[in-house]
Design a protein around this motif. Structure first.
Motif, PDB file in Angstrom:
ATOM      1  N   GLY A  48       3.878   6.180  -4.494  1.00 34.64           N
ATOM      2  CA  GLY A  48       4.112   6.237  -5.936  1.00 34.64           C
ATOM      3  C   GLY A  48       3.111   7.135  -6.637  1.00 34.64           C
ATOM      4  O   GLY A  48       3.468   7.913  -7.526  1.00 34.64           O
ATOM      5  N   THR A  49       1.853   7.059  -6.226  1.00 32.78           N
ATOM      6  CA  THR A  49       0.826   7.908  -6.821  1.00 32.78           C
ATOM      7  C   THR A  49       1.049   9.372  -6.475  1.00 32.78           C
ATOM      8  O   THR A  49       0.959  10.243  -7.351  1.00 32.78           O
ATOM      9  CB  THR A  49      -0.573   7.469  -6.350  1.00 32.78           C
ATOM     10  OG1 THR A  49      -0.761   6.098  -6.695  1.00 32.78           O
ATOM     11  CG2 THR A  49      -1.652   8.316  -6.973  1.00 32.78           C
TER      12      THR A  49
ATOM     13  N   TYR B 247       0.832  -1.203   0.000  1.00 31.17           N
ATOM     14  CA  TYR B 247       0.000   0.000   0.000  1.00 31.17           C
ATOM     15  C   TYR B 247       0.868   1.254   0.000  1.00 31.17           C
ATOM     16  O   TYR B 247       0.547   2.239  -0.655  1.00 31.17           O
ATOM     17  CB  TYR B 247      -0.937   0.032   1.201  1.00 31.17           C
ATOM     18  CG  TYR B 247      -2.020  -1.014   1.171  1.00 31.17           C
ATOM     19  CD1 TYR B 247      -2.624  -1.388  -0.024  1.00 31.17           C
ATOM     20  CD2 TYR B 247      -2.448  -1.615   2.334  1.00 31.17           C
ATOM     21  CE1 TYR B 247      -3.619  -2.339  -0.051  1.00 31.17           C
ATOM     22  CE2 TYR B 247      -3.446  -2.577   2.316  1.00 31.17           C
ATOM     23  CZ  TYR B 247      -4.031  -2.934   1.125  1.00 31.17           C
ATOM     24  OH  TYR B 247      -5.012  -3.869   1.100  1.00 31.17           O
ATOM     25  N   LEU B 248       1.955   1.221   0.759  1.00 29.71           N
ATOM     26  CA  LEU B 248       2.864   2.359   0.781  1.00 29.71           C
ATOM     27  C   LEU B 248       3.421   2.612  -0.615  1.00 29.71           C
ATOM     28  O   LEU B 248       3.545   3.754  -1.051  1.00 29.71           O
ATOM     29  CB  LEU B 248       4.008   2.125   1.768  1.00 29.71           C
ATOM     30  CG  LEU B 248       5.080   3.218   1.801  1.00 29.71           C
ATOM     31  CD1 LEU B 248       4.483   4.487   2.388  1.00 29.71           C
ATOM     32  CD2 LEU B 248       6.273   2.774   2.583  1.00 29.71           C
ATOM     33  N   TYR B 249       3.730   1.538  -1.327  1.00 27.35           N
ATOM     34  CA  TYR B 249       4.229   1.653  -2.694  1.00 27.35           C
ATOM     35  C   TYR B 249       3.218   2.372  -3.580  1.00 27.35           C
ATOM     36  O   TYR B 249       3.563   3.289  -4.320  1.00 27.35           O
ATOM     37  CB  TYR B 249       4.547   0.254  -3.236  1.00 27.35           C
ATOM     38  CG  TYR B 249       4.840   0.191  -4.700  1.00 27.35           C
ATOM     39  CD1 TYR B 249       6.031   0.700  -5.206  1.00 27.35           C
ATOM     40  CD2 TYR B 249       3.936  -0.389  -5.584  1.00 27.35           C
ATOM     41  CE1 TYR B 249       6.309   0.630  -6.552  1.00 27.35           C
ATOM     42  CE2 TYR B 249       4.216  -0.468  -6.928  1.00 27.35           C
ATOM     43  CZ  TYR B 249       5.402   0.041  -7.410  1.00 27.35           C
ATOM     44  OH  TYR B 249       5.673  -0.031  -8.740  1.00 27.35           O
ATOM     45  N   PHE B 250       1.953   1.973  -3.501  1.00 31.65           N
ATOM     46  CA  PHE B 250       0.934   2.595  -4.342  1.00 31.65           C
ATOM     47  C   PHE B 250       0.630   4.026  -3.926  1.00 31.65           C
ATOM     48  O   PHE B 250       0.473   4.907  -4.775  1.00 31.65           O
ATOM     49  CB  PHE B 250      -0.350   1.762  -4.337  1.00 31.65           C
ATOM     50  CG  PHE B 250      -0.212   0.482  -5.097  1.00 31.65           C
ATOM     51  CD1 PHE B 250       0.043   0.491  -6.450  1.00 31.65           C
ATOM     52  CD2 PHE B 250      -0.332  -0.725  -4.443  1.00 31.65           C
ATOM     53  CE1 PHE B 250       0.178  -0.688  -7.155  1.00 31.65           C
ATOM     54  CE2 PHE B 250      -0.197  -1.915  -5.135  1.00 31.65           C
ATOM     55  CZ  PHE B 250       0.056  -1.892  -6.505  1.00 31.65           C
ATOM     56  N   VAL B 251       0.544   4.289  -2.635  1.00 23.38           N
ATOM     57  CA  VAL B 251       0.206   5.638  -2.162  1.00 23.38           C
ATOM     58  C   VAL B 251       1.349   6.614  -2.448  1.00 23.38           C
ATOM     59  O   VAL B 251       1.140   7.682  -3.030  1.00 23.38           O
ATOM     60  CB  VAL B 251      -0.147   5.621  -0.659  1.00 23.38           C
ATOM     61  CG1 VAL B 251      -0.262   7.023  -0.102  1.00 23.38           C
ATOM     62  CG2 VAL B 251      -1.429   4.844  -0.432  1.00 23.38           C
TER      63      VAL B 251
ATOM     64  N   ASN C  97       8.566  11.054  -2.103  1.00 26.18           N
ATOM     65  CA  ASN C  97       7.547  10.068  -2.429  1.00 26.18           C
ATOM     66  C   ASN C  97       8.050   9.053  -3.447  1.00 26.18           C
ATOM     67  O   ASN C  97       7.799   7.854  -3.316  1.00 26.18           O
ATOM     68  CB  ASN C  97       6.282  10.766  -2.941  1.00 26.18           C
ATOM     69  CG  ASN C  97       5.553  11.470  -1.833  1.00 26.18           C
ATOM     70  OD1 ASN C  97       5.177  10.862  -0.848  1.00 26.18           O
ATOM     71  ND2 ASN C  97       5.373  12.764  -1.980  1.00 26.18           N
ATOM     72  N   VAL C  98       8.754   9.521  -4.449  1.00 24.74           N
ATOM     73  CA  VAL C  98       9.307   8.600  -5.448  1.00 24.74           C
ATOM     74  C   VAL C  98      10.373   7.717  -4.806  1.00 24.74           C
ATOM     75  O   VAL C  98      10.443   6.513  -5.085  1.00 24.74           O
ATOM     76  CB  VAL C  98       9.870   9.392  -6.646  1.00 24.74           C
ATOM     77  CG1 VAL C  98      10.672   8.499  -7.570  1.00 24.74           C
ATOM     78  CG2 VAL C  98       8.743  10.061  -7.407  1.00 24.74           C
TER      79      VAL C  98
END
Length: 95
Positions: free
Chosen positions: A32-33, A26-30, A83-84
């Motif tokens: 990353g977005t 989830y951290l990856y998706f949040v 974030n990236v």
């Protein structure tokens, strides 16, 4: 302005870490977005500064804009960096 953007990006990553402590995907998706959206906004402001100039608008010849579009682009770029990086850390094998 860049320092404020970088701090805002770190705060966003901290909130995402606190919310999704056990769920790294989830951290990856949040993150990353948020990073992707910030990069798109930085690119949009940069293109806008090339088209309209740094402070002018379509409808007025006056230079009434207080913050230049280039500074806005830098701020969104600074928000995108943490974030990236948080999203890329997930991609590295072994995490």
């Amino acid at each position: 302005m860049i320092k404020k953007g970088f701090i805002a990006g770190i705060v966003m990553v901290g909130i995402a870490l606190a919310a999704f402590t056990g769920k790294w995907s989830y951290l990856y998706f949040v993150s990353g977005t948020m990073g992707a959206v910030s990069l798109v906004l930085a690119l949009a402001y940069l293109i806008d500064s090339i088209v309209l100039g740094s402070t002018g608008t379509f409808f007025s010849a006056k230079k009434t804009r207080k913050v230049s579009r280039v500074e806005d682009a830098k701020r969104f770029g600074a928000i995108a960096v943490p974030n990236v990086l948080a999203a890329l850390i997930y991609v590295v094998p072994g995490c």
